[in-house]
Design a protein around this motif. Structure first.
Motif, PDB file in Angstrom:
ATOM      1  N   ASP A 186       0.877  -1.167   0.196  1.00  0.00           N
ATOM      2  CA  ASP A 186      -0.179  -0.084   0.061  1.00  0.00           C
ATOM      3  C   ASP A 186       0.897   1.239  -0.045  1.00  0.00           C
ATOM      4  N   ARG A 187       1.922   1.159   0.682  1.00  0.00           N
ATOM      5  CA  ARG A 187       2.886   2.313   0.537  1.00  0.00           C
ATOM      6  C   ARG A 187       3.404   2.673  -0.504  1.00  0.00           C
ATOM      7  N   ILE A 188       3.902   1.404  -1.118  1.00  0.00           N
ATOM      8  CA  ILE A 188       4.360   1.596  -2.802  1.00  0.00           C
ATOM      9  C   ILE A 188       3.226   2.216  -3.666  1.00  0.00           C
ATOM     10  N   ALA A 189       2.091   1.697  -3.340  1.00  0.00           N
ATOM     11  CA  ALA A 189       1.025   2.267  -4.175  1.00  0.00           C
ATOM     12  C   ALA A 189       0.803   3.715  -4.021  1.00  0.00           C
ATOM     13  N   LYS A 190       0.863   4.247  -2.739  1.00  0.00           N
ATOM     14  CA  LYS A 190       0.665   5.670  -2.639  1.00  0.00           C
ATOM     15  C   LYS A 190       1.927   6.394  -3.249  1.00  0.00           C
ATOM     16  N   ALA A 191       3.076   5.746  -3.126  1.00  0.00           N
ATOM     17  CA  ALA A 191       4.081   6.430  -3.672  1.00  0.00           C
ATOM     18  C   ALA A 191       4.054   6.597  -5.275  1.00  0.00           C
ATOM     19  N   LYS A 226       1.148   7.320  -6.596  1.00  0.00           N
ATOM     20  CA  LYS A 226       0.565   8.518  -6.941  1.00  0.00           C
ATOM     21  C   LYS A 226       1.230   9.785  -6.916  1.00  0.00           C
ATOM     22  N   ILE A 227       1.807   9.940  -5.810  1.00  0.00           N
ATOM     23  CA  ILE A 227       3.023  10.973  -5.968  1.00  0.00           C
ATOM     24  C   ILE A 227       3.945  11.065  -6.849  1.00  0.00           C
ATOM     25  N   ARG A 228       4.571   9.728  -7.365  1.00  0.00           N
ATOM     26  CA  ARG A 228       5.263   9.786  -8.563  1.00  0.00           C
ATOM     27  C   ARG A 228       4.520  10.534  -9.782  1.00  0.00           C
ATOM     28  N   ALA A 229       3.274   9.999 -10.186  1.00  0.00           N
ATOM     29  CA  ALA A 229       2.448  10.099 -11.166  1.00  0.00           C
ATOM     30  C   ALA A 229       2.273  11.578 -11.068  1.00  0.00           C
ATOM     31  N   ASP A 230       1.985  12.444  -9.998  1.00  0.00           N
ATOM     32  CA  ASP A 230       1.618  13.515  -9.817  1.00  0.00           C
ATOM     33  C   ASP A 230       3.064  14.644 -10.126  1.00  0.00           C
ATOM     34  N   HIS A 231       4.118  14.084  -9.908  1.00  0.00           N
ATOM     35  CA  HIS A 231       5.227  15.072 -10.151  1.00  0.00           C
ATOM     36  C   HIS A 231       6.238  14.578 -10.865  1.00  0.00           C
ATOM     37  N   MET A 232       5.971  13.652 -11.678  1.00  0.00           N
ATOM     38  CA  MET A 232       6.957  12.872 -12.577  1.00  0.00           C
ATOM     39  C   MET A 232       7.154  13.869 -13.974  1.00  0.00           C
ATOM     40  N   HIS A 233       6.080  14.306 -14.405  1.00  0.00           N
ATOM     41  CA  HIS A 233       6.299  15.200 -15.490  1.00  0.00           C
ATOM     42  C   HIS A 233       7.194  16.511 -15.419  1.00  0.00           C
ATOM     43  N   TYR A 234       6.787  17.211 -14.292  1.00  0.00           N
ATOM     44  CA  TYR A 234       7.540  18.342 -13.579  1.00  0.00           C
ATOM     45  C   TYR A 234       9.011  18.037 -13.241  1.00  0.00           C
ATOM     46  N   PHE A 235       9.283  16.637 -12.865  1.00  0.00           N
ATOM     47  CA  PHE A 235      10.678  16.105 -12.447  1.00  0.00           C
ATOM     48  C   PHE A 235      11.310  15.975 -13.667  1.00  0.00           C
ATOM     49  N   THR A 236      10.818  15.266 -14.568  1.00  0.00           N
ATOM     50  CA  THR A 236      11.350  15.128 -16.047  1.00  0.00           C
ATOM     51  C   THR A 236      11.993  16.385 -16.721  1.00  0.00           C
ATOM     52  N   LEU A 237      11.032  17.471 -16.749  1.00  0.00           N
ATOM     53  CA  LEU A 237      11.191  18.700 -17.424  1.00  0.00           C
ATOM     54  C   LEU A 237      12.471  19.348 -16.733  1.00  0.00           C
ATOM     55  N   LEU A 238      12.483  19.520 -15.457  1.00  0.00           N
ATOM     56  CA  LEU A 238      13.303  20.371 -14.676  1.00  0.00           C
ATOM     57  C   LEU A 238      14.446  19.856 -14.099  1.00  0.00           C
ATOM     58  N   GLU A 239      14.317  18.380 -13.714  1.00  0.00           N
ATOM     59  CA  GLU A 239      15.478  17.942 -13.281  1.00  0.00           C
ATOM     60  C   GLU A 239      15.992  16.800 -14.090  1.00  0.00           C
ATOM     61  N   GLY A 240      15.089  15.804 -14.248  1.00  0.00           N
ATOM     62  CA  GLY A 240      15.622  14.429 -15.173  1.00  0.00           C
ATOM     63  C   GLY A 240      16.334  13.860 -14.638  1.00  0.00           C
ATOM     64  N   ALA A 241      16.466  12.442 -14.957  1.00  0.00           N
ATOM     65  CA  ALA A 241      17.425  11.523 -14.526  1.00  0.00           C
ATOM     66  C   ALA A 241      18.790  11.736 -15.431  1.00  0.00           C
ATOM     67  N   ARG A 242      19.403  10.616 -15.615  1.00  0.00           N
ATOM     68  CA  ARG A 242      20.253  10.461 -16.607  1.00  0.00           C
ATOM     69  C   ARG A 242      19.875  11.184 -17.905  1.00  0.00           C
ATOM     70  N   GLY A 243      20.669  11.876 -18.494  1.00  0.00           N
ATOM     71  CA  GLY A 243      20.198  12.553 -19.814  1.00  0.00           C
ATOM     72  C   GLY A 243      19.601  13.905 -19.746  1.00  0.00           C
ATOM     73  N   ILE A 258      10.195  13.914  -5.034  1.00  0.00           N
ATOM     74  CA  ILE A 258      10.843  12.470  -5.703  1.00  0.00           C
ATOM     75  C   ILE A 258      11.534  11.487  -4.952  1.00  0.00           C
ATOM     76  N   GLU A 259      12.556  12.108  -4.232  1.00  0.00           N
ATOM     77  CA  GLU A 259      13.682  11.296  -3.584  1.00  0.00           C
ATOM     78  C   GLU A 259      13.058  11.235  -2.348  1.00  0.00           C
ATOM     79  N   SER A 260      12.398  11.780  -1.441  1.00  0.00           N
ATOM     80  CA  SER A 260      11.833  11.489  -0.306  1.00  0.00           C
ATOM     81  C   SER A 260      10.483  10.799   0.006  1.00  0.00           C
ATOM     82  N   GLU A 261       9.734  11.376  -1.114  1.00  0.00           N
ATOM     83  CA  GLU A 261       8.206  10.740  -0.968  1.00  0.00           C
ATOM     84  C   GLU A 261       7.998   9.649  -1.987  1.00  0.00           C
ATOM     85  N   VAL A 262       8.919   9.433  -2.810  1.00  0.00           N
ATOM     86  CA  VAL A 262       8.746   8.279  -3.802  1.00  0.00           C
ATOM     87  C   VAL A 262       9.810   7.227  -3.494  1.00  0.00           C
TER      88      VAL A 262
END
Lengths: 696, 696
Positions: B358-363, B365-382, B525-529
Motif C-alpha cells: 500500500d505504501r508503494i501504491a501511495k508513492a 500516486k505521488i510519482r504520477a503527480d510529479h513525474m512530468h515536472y521532475f522530468t522537465l526540470l531535473e531529469g534523471a540521466r540524460g 521524488i527522492e523523499s516521498e517516492v
C-alpha cells in the motif's frame, strides 16, 4: 515577422479600402470579393464574368486539395501530392506509380482512379435567414444543434431533389452566415500524367515548407462523363510568359482551415492542448510508419502516402505551434480582442455578444476535458485514433448507416444526410487495396494508444482488448474481418438494420462495442463545444462587422476562395530571397547535397540535363493568402491565364493559420514555364504540353 | 511466451535448487552465485578463483555498457554501439570514425578518447548493517533519506581515503542490502579498432532486437597507465572453437535496470504513465533528430549517436510496454503478489511488511503527480527534458558544484559526494565537441516541450522564455553562452561560490532561475517516492526471502552480475530458429533487401567476400538472463575463455525487464570465430587477431 492584424488594430481602421484586412490579405468568397481594393490598388476590375469563369474553372479534390480545368477536354491540373491519394491506391507491388510516375500517351491509357471525387462549384445561395430562423434564441445548445442540423439537411435535400447537384450548406464566419453551395460532381476521374515523386517532392521533408525550392509538384487528371472526356465550358488558358516579378496574381482554391477569428481562450487551448496532443499523435505515427517502412520496399510502398501526410502535418503543426508560442503574436491577438470587447460593451445593439468570449472560454474547458476521449473513440477526419485501421472506419460506417438511414433525414448524424449519401457510398465501396499486415501494425499502435491514454484498467479498454494484448487483439481483428470484400460491404449496407445486427464480423462487433461511448462523447463535443462556439463566434463576427464593416472574408472552410497578391521575393537574415528559382538552381542544390536522398534527381533528369533550358523557372513565390487545402490551386494572371500552380508555403507562412503577413510569408508555386519545359524535354509529353498551351 | 515466475508461483517453490528463480534465470551477484544449481544442473563448479578471475576481467563502461580485458596489455573488448560514445566525440566533419570505422595499426596510432572512464570491480564488502543502523525506524522519510545519504557518503569517503579506489555504496534488493564496491578506474582509454557502423549495425533499426541477425557489433580499446599500455593480471583468453550448440556459457556484465520485484501498483504506474510518457519523449526526439539529420550529412554525423540511442530505447520500450499490456503477464504478477502478501499476513515476524504494497501504491500516486515536472526540470540521466542542451547540464553542474561543495560531504546532493568528484570533474571538463546549431535545435524543442507540458501561461515558462518564442530564446542562450570553453568551466568550478554567483553567462543564469524549483521537485521524488519505495521494497524483499530463501538475485543496478545459460535456438511461429548465423546468411540477407540501406554492406565486405570462409558463424543466441547495460559483455565458457560478445536481445527478451523466460527470449552475441575471421580477412588486422588469440 510583421503580423498585420495587429497593425490594423493599432493604426485604426478607416484608412484602407477593405477595413479589417491589410494589403494582399484574404481568402475571399466569390460572392464578396475585394473589388474596390483590387480596382484602387491594382487597377484591376474583377467583373462578375471574370469571377464566374474562374469559379467554374476551379476544382475541389475531395481527398483534400484543389485543382483546375486546363483544357476543354476535361484535363485537370493539380499537385503530385494531391494526386498521391489516387497514385497510392492504383499502385501495387508491381507498379509503384506514386514513386515512379505515370504517363498515358493516349486517352486509352489513362488510368481510372479508385475513389476520387471532384467537385465544381456551380452556384451559391445565401440561406442565412432560413437557418437562423430555425434556431430559436431560447433553445438549449443541444436543441439548437439539432434544429440547425435539421434545417440544413432539409435545405440540402430540397436542392438535391430540385437540381440533382451535390448540395451543401456551408457555415461561414463561424456561424455568421450560411450559404447553399451546389456542386457538379465528377467520379470518373482518370490519371493522365504524374512525374516521379523524387522530382515532385525534391528535397523531401527537409525542404518541405522551405524556400528557395525546386519541386515539380504537378499531376494531371481527366474527368470523364459517359466514358468520354467531359466537355468543359470554363477552363483556364495557359499564359505565354508565366509569372513575372511584381505581377498581380490570383489563387482560386480551397483553403482548409484557419483560426483567425479565434479568441485568446481558443488560442490558449490550441497552444497548450490541441496542438501538443495532435503533435504527440503525429510523432508516434511518424515513428511507427518510418520503422514499418524501413523493413522492406513493399512496406515502404504501402505506407508512402500516409507517411508523407503525417510528416507534412507534423512540420506544419510545429510551425503553427511556434506561432502560438510567439509572445508577440499573442500580444497582438490580445490587443485585437480588447478592442472587440470594448466595442461590444459600448454598443447597445451588440449587448448579446458581450459574454461571447466567456462562453467560448468555457467551451474550451469542456473541449480540453473531452478531446482525448473524442479523438480516441470518434475522431475527426482520419478516423478514431484508438482504432487506427481502415477496416474499423468501414465497420463503423456500416453499423451507423443501418441505424441512421432508418431515421428521418433531419435527425441523422450529419454525414448520413440524404444529400451526402452518394458521396459516402462512393467512398465506402471503394476498391482501394487494404494490406492486412499494415492494418495490423496500425491497429496495434492504435489500441496501445487507447490503453495508454485511458489506462490499462479502464473498463472500455478491457472490453476492447478482450483479455489479449494490443498486438494479439489487432491480429485477430484484422485477420478475422471479412470487410476487405466490397461485395460484403454492399450486402451489409443495402441489407439494412437487421442484416447488420446479425453480422458477427469481429470489426463490426468492435464498432458496436464502442459506439454508445463514441456517440456520447461526440454529442458533448457537438452540443457543448461546437454549438456554443458557433453561436458565440457568430456574435463575435457581428462585433467585428460593426467595427470593421462587412467587407471582410470568413475563416477558411475547405470551400472555394479567391486570394490575390504579388509575385515577390523577400528579405531573410539580411539576405534577399529572389522571387523565382530555375532548373540550374535545382541541379546545383542537388550537387550541394552530393545528390543524396532526398536531394537526388531521377535518372531521367540526370540524363536529359543537356536538353533543358536551364534558365527556365521552376518555382516562384507570391504574397497571396493561402493555407493547407490550397495545394493544387491554379495561380492566374489578370487574363485568368495559368502562370503557376500552388504547392506549398514557406516556413513563415505557417503562422498564417492565425494571422496574415506579407513581410516574409509566401505562397510557393510551380512555374507554368517549368511545367511545359519539363513535359517537352524530360518526359516527351508533347501531346500534353500541346493540350495545355493550345499549340505544338 | 512462457513467463517463468508464474510457473514457479503456481508449482510451489521447493523443487529446484534455487527457489524463486527458474532454470537459467538470474543476474547473480559475484558474492552469491548459484553454485549449487550450476553444480547440479551443469556439473560445473564456480570456484572462488574462477569467480575472482572473471570479476576482475570484467570492465564497466561508464558511458553505459560492459566490456572485458582480452589481453595482458590492457586490450578491452566491447560493442561498437558501446564504443559509439567515444567514436562520436573524437569524430569531426573530416573524420567520421563512427560511420567509417577506425584501425590503429600500431600502438602509436591508438586514438585517445575524450572522456571515457572504465571501472573494474576490485572488492565487495557488505555494509548493510551500518547503513541500516543509521536510518532509525521513527524517522520521517525526509530525515531517513538524508540519514542514509549521509552514511553512504561517509562510508564511501572513508574507503576512498583508505584505498584510493573509486568507492560506491550500492543499493541491492531495492534496499534489502547495501554493498560497498571498490573500483579501479581507467581514464586514459584509447581506441584501437572499430569496424564500419554499417556492418556493426547491419540491418539498422528494423533488425534491432530481432533474430536471426548478422551484426559485427564489436570495438576494441586499450587502457593506459602512465602513458603506457596497462599491465593486466586478469584477462580472458580466447576460445579456439567459439560457442557451440548446447554449451553452457556465462555472461559477466552490467545489466542496467530490471523491475522484477515491482509490485502491481508500480507496474500499473509504468504501464499507464511511466512508459507512455517516456515513449512520447522518445518519439518526439526521434522525429526531431531524423528531421535534423535529413538536412545534410554533417547534421546526420553530429546527431548520429544520439539518434541511435533514442531509436534503440524507443524499440526497447515499445517491447516493454507490450509486455506490460499483456494481460497474462499481469495475471501472473498478480498471483505472485497475492502469495507474498499472504505470507506477510500469516507470518508474525513479517508484520512490518504488511502494508508495504500500500505504501508503494501511495508513492506511485505521488510519482504520477510529479513525474512530468521532475522530468522537465531535473531529469534523471540524460538531463532536464525542458532544457535539452549539454550546455545547460554543464551550467547546472557548475552552479550546483559551487553550492554543494561548500556543504559537508554527507549533506550534499549525491552526485557531489567527495568520492564521486573525480569522475564528475572528468565529465565536466570533457573536450567533447559541442555543435551550436545542434544545441539550438535541441533546446528549441526542449523549451517547446516545457511550454506544452506546463502551459504557455505558466509563470516558470514565462520566466524561462523571457518574452521570446522558444526558438528565439534557444538561439540567444546557446549563442550567448561561453561554456563551450573548457577553460572557463575550470575557472568557474575552481573559483567556488563567489565566482559562479558573479557569472552572468546566460546559461548559468537560466540554471539559476529554475534551480529552486528543480531541487524542490527532486526532493519530493527522492523523499516521498524513492525513499518510501526503498523502505517498502526492502520489506517486500524480506517477505520474498522468507518465502523463497535468500538464494536469489537482486534487480539489476548497473553493477557487475553473472548470468549463465545454454547456447540454444528456439521455436517461433512453428519454425525452428537455429542457434547461429553465418557470413553466408549475412550476404543473403543483404541481397534479399536489394542491398539497400540499412541492409547494405560496406564496400570492403563486398570486395572481400571471396576471401572469407562463409561458413564462419557471425552471431548466436543463448538463454542467459540479460538486459540493457549488458551490451559488450563477454560470453565465456567453463574455462572462462571468450566464445562470444553480447550485443542485443531478441524481441521476446524485451519482457525480461519484468520476468525471465527461456522459451523464446534470447541473448544475442557476436561469435568469437566471426570476430577473428573478419579481423584477419576483411580488415588485415592480423596484429589484433594475434593479440586476442595469443597466436598468429
Amino acid at each position: 515577422m510583421k503580423l498585420l492584424l495587429f497593425l490594423v488594430s493599432a493604426a485604426g481602421l478607416l484608412l484602407v479600402a477593405t477595413p479589417g484586412v491589410f494589403g494582399d490579405e484574404g481568402m475571399w468568397l466569390f460572392t464578396n470579393p475585394p473589388r474596390d481594393y483590387l480596382k484602387k490598388q491594382y487597377d484591376f476590375d474583377a467583373t462578375p464574368e471574370w469571377l464566374e469563369h474562374v469559379q467554374k474553372s476551379s476544382v475541389r479534390f475531395n481527398s483534400g486539395g484543389s485543382g483546375s480545368f486546363v483544357s476543354p477536354d476535361g484535363l485537370v491540373m493539380t499537385n503530385h501530392h494531391v494526386g498521391a491519394d489516387c497514385l497510392q491506391k492504383i499502385s501495387s507491388e508491381k507498379h509503384n506509380y506514386l514513386r515512379d510516375g505515370f504517363h498515358a500517351r493516349t486517352r486509352a491509357d489513362e488510368h481510372k482512379c479508385t475513389d476520387l471525387e471532384l467537385n465544381v462549384l456551380m452556384s451559391i445561395e445565401d440561406v442565412t435567414e432560413r437557418v437562423k430562423a430555425a434556431v430559436k434564441p431560447d433553445m438549449s445548445p443541444d436543441k439548437a444543434f439539432a434544429a440547425r442540423r435539421a434545417v440544413m439537411a432539409e435545405i440540402e435535400k430540397e436542392s438535391l431533389d430540385k437540381t440533382g447537384l451535390r448540395s451543401d450548406v456551408i457555415t461561414l464566419y463561424q456561424g455568421g452566415q450560411y450559404h447553399l453551395y451546389r456542386f457538379k460532381k465528377y467520379t470518373d476521374v482518370r490519371l493522365v500524367f504524374a512525374p516521379e515523386q523524387q522530382i515532385a517532392f525534391f528535397g523531401g521533408d527537409p525542404d518541405n515548407f522551405e524556400y528557395p525550392r525546386y519541386d515539380l509538384d504537378m499531376c494531371f487528371f481527366r474527368v470523364y462523363e459517359n466514358n468520354k472526356p467531359a466537355k468543359i465550358e470554363h477552363y483556364l488558358k495557359w499564359s505565354k510568359s508565366g509569372a513575372k516579378d511584381g505581377e498581380l496574381v490570383f489563387v482560386s482554391g480551397h483553403p482548409g482551415r484557419t483560426d483567425r477569428l479565434a479568441t485568446l481562450a481558443e488560442l490558449d487551448y490550441l497552444r497548450d492542448i490541441g496542438f501538443p496532443f495532435l503533435l504527440q499523435r503525429l510523432n508516434r505515427l511518424e515513428v511507427l510508419l518510418m520503422a514499418f517502412s524501413a523493413r522492406n520496399e513493399e512496406n515502404a510502398r504501402q505506407a508512402r502516402e500516409l507517411l508523407f501526410g503525417v510528416q507534412n502535418s507534423r512540420k506544419a503543426r510545429v510551425g503553427g505551434l511556434a506561432a502560438l508560442l510567439d509572445p508577440q503574436l499573442m500580444a497582438r491577438k490580445k490587443e485585437q480582442e480588447k478592442k472587440l470587447r470594448a466595442k461590444a460593451k459600448e454598443d447597445e445593439s451588440l449587448k448579446d455578444a458581450r459574454d461571447a468570449w466567456d462562453r467560448i472560454a468555457k467551451a474550451q474547458k469542456i473541449r480540453a476535458d473531452h478531446m482525448h476521449y473524442f479523438t480516441l473513440l470518434e475522431g475527426a477526419r482520419g478516423g478514431a485514433a484508438g482504432f487506427n485501421t481502415e477496416l474499423f472506419d468501414i465497420a463503423r460506417t456500416l453499423l451507423r448507416a443501418a441505424e441512421e438511414k432508418a431515421k428521418p433525414n433531419s435527425r441523422r448524424l450529419r454525414e448520413f444526410r440524404d444529400s451526402n449519401l452518394e458521396s459516402l457510398e462512393f467512398q465506402l465501396f471503394s476498391e482501394a487495396p487494404i494490406y492486412e499486415n499494415f492494418e495490423k501494425v496500425k491497429l496495434t499502435d492504435g489500441l496501445t494508444f487507447l490503453a495508454n491514454e485511458l489506462g490499462g484498467d479502464n473498463a472500455l479498454v478491457k472490453k476492447v482488448l478482450a483479455g489479449k494484448s494490443p498486438s494479439e487483439r489487432a491480429y485477430e481483428l484484422v485477420s478475422g474481418s471479412k470487410l476487405k470484400d466490397v461485395k460484403l460491404r454492399k450486402k451489409l449496407y443495402n441489407g439494412g438494420k437487421e442484416t447488420v445486427e446479425a453480422c458477427q464480423d469481429p470489426m463490426i462487433e468492435l464498432a458496436r462495442q464502442v459506439d454508445a461511448e463514441a456517440r456520447k462523447v461526440r454529442k458533448i463535443i457537438e452540443s457543448e463545444v461546437e454549438e456554443v462556439q458557433q453561436q458565440a463566434y457568430a456574435q463575435v463576427a457581428k462585433v467585428k462587422f460593426a467595427l470593421e464593416g462587412t467587407s471582410t472574408y470568413p475563416d477558411a472552410t475547405f470551400t472555394l476562395r479567391l486570394a490575390f497578391g504579388q509575385v515577390k521575393g523577400y528579405e531573410e537574415d539580411g539576405k534577399h530571397v529572389p522571387f523565382e528559382t530555375t532548373f540550374a538552381g535545382m541541379y546545383k542544390h542537388s550537387a550541394e547535397h552530393h545528390n543524396r536522398e532526398p536531394f537526388d534527381l531521377p535518372k531521367r533528369w540526370v540524363e536529359r540535363k543537356d536538353r533543358l533550358n536551364l534558365k527556365t523557372p521552376i518555382n516562384f513565390v507570391c504574397t497571396a493568402d493561402i493555407i493547407g487545402g490550397n495545394s493544387g490551386s491554379p495561380v492566374i494572371n489578370r487574363q485568368a491565364e495559368v502562370v503557376g500552380l500552388i504547392f506549398d508555403g514557406n516556413i513563415q507562412s505557417l503562422a498564417l493559420d492565425f494571422a496574415y503577413s506579407d513581410e516574409q510569408a509566401r505562397a510557393l508555386s510551380v512555374h507554368s514555364a517549368g511545367i511545359v519545359e519539363a513535359l517537352r524535354k524530360v518526359y516527351d509529353a508533347e501531346e500534353l504540353a500541346a493540350e495545355l498551351t493550345g499549340h505544338k
